[in-house]
Design a protein around this motif. Structure first.
Motif: not given
Length: 220
Positions: A62-63, A66, A69
């Motif tokens: 997820s990091k 991120r 993104e």
């Protein structure tokens, strides 16, 4: 844009004007250790402004997503490691690969290298060389050592203070105790040291020198 920014391998003066400019301009700085990067920024009076993003070998999916993104939103992210260039023996590789897959512009900002520093100071032919990083601790270690016996090029490996004696002992077994080697320790730092000689001579030096500190680069 993702800028792959090389940072000093020891001596904080080993950084380019371009690298400092990128670290000032980037919207975010993805770093292996925020404390280490914070010290570098402080040394050059580069504002932090909450731009540091922790990204290391234990960072979850997820990091990484991120950061991807942010890049896709048009943000400029500078990727740094604790020392040297992200992506080489470093968890930054997975982020760089994802950025490439997503069509993000990736640009390298090169500079100091322990591999090249050790090579050019070794006095050993470096027209052809193979960089192996750290030798495997267990699995495939003996296979890799055996593959070096009939090499026709210069080899560069990293080693830690905890395994330097063991590695020199094993290299002596496979290559011969009289095989020439150069060992660089604490490159670019205050106590930088080069030891040149046979594997047996260098092994005995570190064996009798007592507890040594630092990181090692072996060239043979």
């Amino acid at each position: 844009m993702l800028s792959i920014v090389s940072t000093p391998i020891g001596n904080l003066e080993d950084i380019t004007f371009r690298a400092m400019r990128i670290l000032k301009e980037a919207d975010y700085i993805a770093c292996e250790d925020t404390r280490m990067t914070g010290q570098l920024l402080g040394y050059y009076d580069i504002p932090n402004d909450g731009r540091l993003l922790s990204f290391h070998s234990h960072s979850g999916f997820s990091k990484m997503e991120r950061i991807i993104e942010l890049l896709k939103e048009g943000k400029h992210v500078a990727l740094v490691s604790d020392a040297w260039t992200p992506g080489i023996s470093d968890p930054g590789f997975v982020l760089i690969r994802r950025a490439v897959e997503e069509g993000v512009e990736v640009t390298p900002i090169p500079w100091a290298s322990a591999v090249l520093s050790a090579l050019v100071a070794s006095g050993i032919d470096c027209h052809q060389y193979l960089y192996l990083g750290f030798l495997p601790v267990k699995k495939w270690r003996q296979t890799m050592l055996k593959s070096l016996v009939n090499k026709e090029y210069t080899v560069v490996v990293y080693e830690s203070v905890h395994r330097i004696e063991r590695t020199l002992e094993e290299l002596g077994e496979y290559l011969g105790a009289d095989h020439h080697i150069v060992v660089g320790r604490e490159l670019t730092k205050k106590f930088e040291e080069f030891r040149r000689g046979t594997i047996a001579e260098v092994r005995d030096y570190y064996k009798w020198e007592g507890k040594v500190k630092g990181e090692f680069v072996l060239v043979f």
